[in-house]
Design an enzyme around this catalytic site. Sequence first.
Site, PDB file in Angstrom:
ATOM      1  N   ASP A  38     -13.993   2.639  -8.966  1.00 51.07           N
ATOM      2  CA  ASP A  38     -13.737   3.811  -9.472  1.00 51.07           C
ATOM      3  C   ASP A  38     -13.201   3.685 -10.816  1.00 51.07           C
ATOM      4  O   ASP A  38     -13.001   2.540 -11.356  1.00 51.07           O
ATOM      5  CB  ASP A  38     -12.832   4.756  -8.559  1.00 51.07           C
ATOM      6  CG  ASP A  38     -11.421   4.404  -8.834  1.00 51.07           C
ATOM      7  OD1 ASP A  38     -10.461   5.314  -9.065  1.00 51.07           O
ATOM      8  OD2 ASP A  38     -11.087   3.219  -8.433  1.00 51.07           O
ATOM      9  N   GLY A  50      -3.871  -2.609  -8.087  1.00 53.32           N
ATOM     10  CA  GLY A  50      -2.641  -3.043  -8.241  1.00 53.32           C
ATOM     11  C   GLY A  50      -1.905  -2.472  -9.628  1.00 53.32           C
ATOM     12  O   GLY A  50      -2.363  -1.601 -10.194  1.00 53.32           O
ATOM     13  N   ASP A  64      -9.406   9.915  -1.614  1.00 52.82           N
ATOM     14  CA  ASP A  64      -8.004   9.155  -2.127  1.00 52.82           C
ATOM     15  C   ASP A  64      -7.616   9.891  -3.112  1.00 52.82           C
ATOM     16  O   ASP A  64      -8.336  10.137  -4.201  1.00 52.82           O
ATOM     17  CB  ASP A  64      -8.234   7.770  -2.024  1.00 52.82           C
ATOM     18  CG  ASP A  64      -7.041   7.184  -2.469  1.00 52.82           C
ATOM     19  OD1 ASP A  64      -7.236   6.226  -3.416  1.00 52.82           O
ATOM     20  OD2 ASP A  64      -5.830   7.486  -2.129  1.00 52.82           O
ATOM     21  N   SER A  73      -7.743   7.444  -6.490  1.00 54.05           N
ATOM     22  CA  SER A  73      -8.905   7.166  -7.102  1.00 54.05           C
ATOM     23  C   SER A  73      -9.593   8.414  -7.414  1.00 54.05           C
ATOM     24  O   SER A  73      -9.410   9.324  -7.038  1.00 54.05           O
ATOM     25  CB  SER A  73     -10.069   6.448  -6.048  1.00 54.05           C
ATOM     26  OG  SER A  73      -9.185   5.728  -5.341  1.00 54.05           O
TER      27      SER A  73
END
Lengths: 273, 204
Positions: free
Chosen positions: A56, A86, A205, A208
């Site tokens: 994404d 991360g 989510d 994202s």
Amino acid sequence: MSQSAVEVPPKGGFSFDLCKRNDMLIQKGLKAPSFLKTGTTIVGLIFKDGVILGADTRATEGPIVADKNCEKIHYMAPNIYCCGAGTAADTEAVTDMVSSQLRLHRYQTGRDSRVITALTLLKKHLFSYQGQVSAALVLGGVDITGPHLHTIYPHGSTDTLPFATMGSGSLAAMSVFEAKYKEGLTREEGVKLVAEAICSGIFNDLGSGSNVDICVITKEGKEYLRNYMEPNPRTYVSSKGYSFTKKTEVLLTKITPLMERVQITEVGEDMEE
Amino acid sequence: MSIFEYNGSAVVAMVGKNCFAIASDRRLGVQLQTIATDFKRISKIHDRVFIGLSGLATDVQTLYQRLVFRHKLYQLREERDMKPETFASLVSAILYEKRFGPYLCQPVIAGLGDDDKPFICTMDSIGAKELAKDFVVSGTASESLYGACEAMYKPDMEAEELFETISQALLSSVDRDCLSGWGGHVYVVTPTEVKERILKGRMD
């Protein structure tokens, strides 16, 4: 021996000289800064002729979206790409560093890079920092031994898989893969499945969002489809825009004209051989 | 209180048509007390590249001095100015070097590259580059700035309109932030000139 008064640019690697001061500030009650994270959904799968990677494009800073269209699929070698989740600075720095090491290795050996080389370089670096370098990666590529797909965790462990997902949206994407993946997918089926998995991460989510990037790597070469799908366009853009009737009050204006950039044309004879 | 809220700051940069604008507030505070109202957050690296630094004021000044030093070395070796993309990579590398004990500031870099194409980018305190085609923001007022710029920005603005837009976005955002404000400092850079303006804002 006297300390040099001039700071010479260091030779590389991390420098820890501000740690003591930062710890002192934290003890005094100031909170440490939050870093740019890529909440992320990143996926990879192996199809008939190679590897497809997808990601994404949202970068978050706490709850705020800092970048609506960032690039999470990083170049490692002409035949190897790596998606990163991360801490954004860690994924960028670690992939850049290993990409340079791979290029030097290609010059030395005279051969194309292998995915397992990139994997070993990454896992050694991440393990030596014991998870403090927070980079979770999906590494994929096609080399002389065939297509390969690996996942690398921040502490340095790796997995070799036919399909993989990482990041905060990994569960949403994995559910799509587990339901629909089969061996020997064609290119069109593979790209469609990866796009579906990323979309599932984007919509379900919160870490994202935005668009879908896809990279298809085969024996012949790579195809980087930046913004392959844009399922979140801006719904309403005012055509009028803002017009400011009350102008900003200016206290002081200083205009500095810039020097014209001079084009130098070489005149005269070349030096004799 | 976060370390970035110790001094307070607001920096924003926007892209226009063959020009760019970079603006900051002028307040320097120690938590809730204001100690200066003319603090310079935006500095020139060379004629066509500017850097605005938000965050802890001591690191703003130290980092600026280090970057000017590195750029001067580059000028001596290469006999030319750094391109904005190269400068952004340099800043990113210098910040990432201090990954586990970082400089507590967030830079906003704006410059005119080859063919007078404007370039802007921002980074977090450890050097994660965020390139943008429209605007970038940084500082304690960043959340308001995101909203104001998102609403007010239009692509391909000329220099005067760009100045007006960035000033309105900056002043309206710092008005909603206690830790930044006390006027504004705006640089609008076109291929032929640099216009530096000081804005009148709310003095509270």
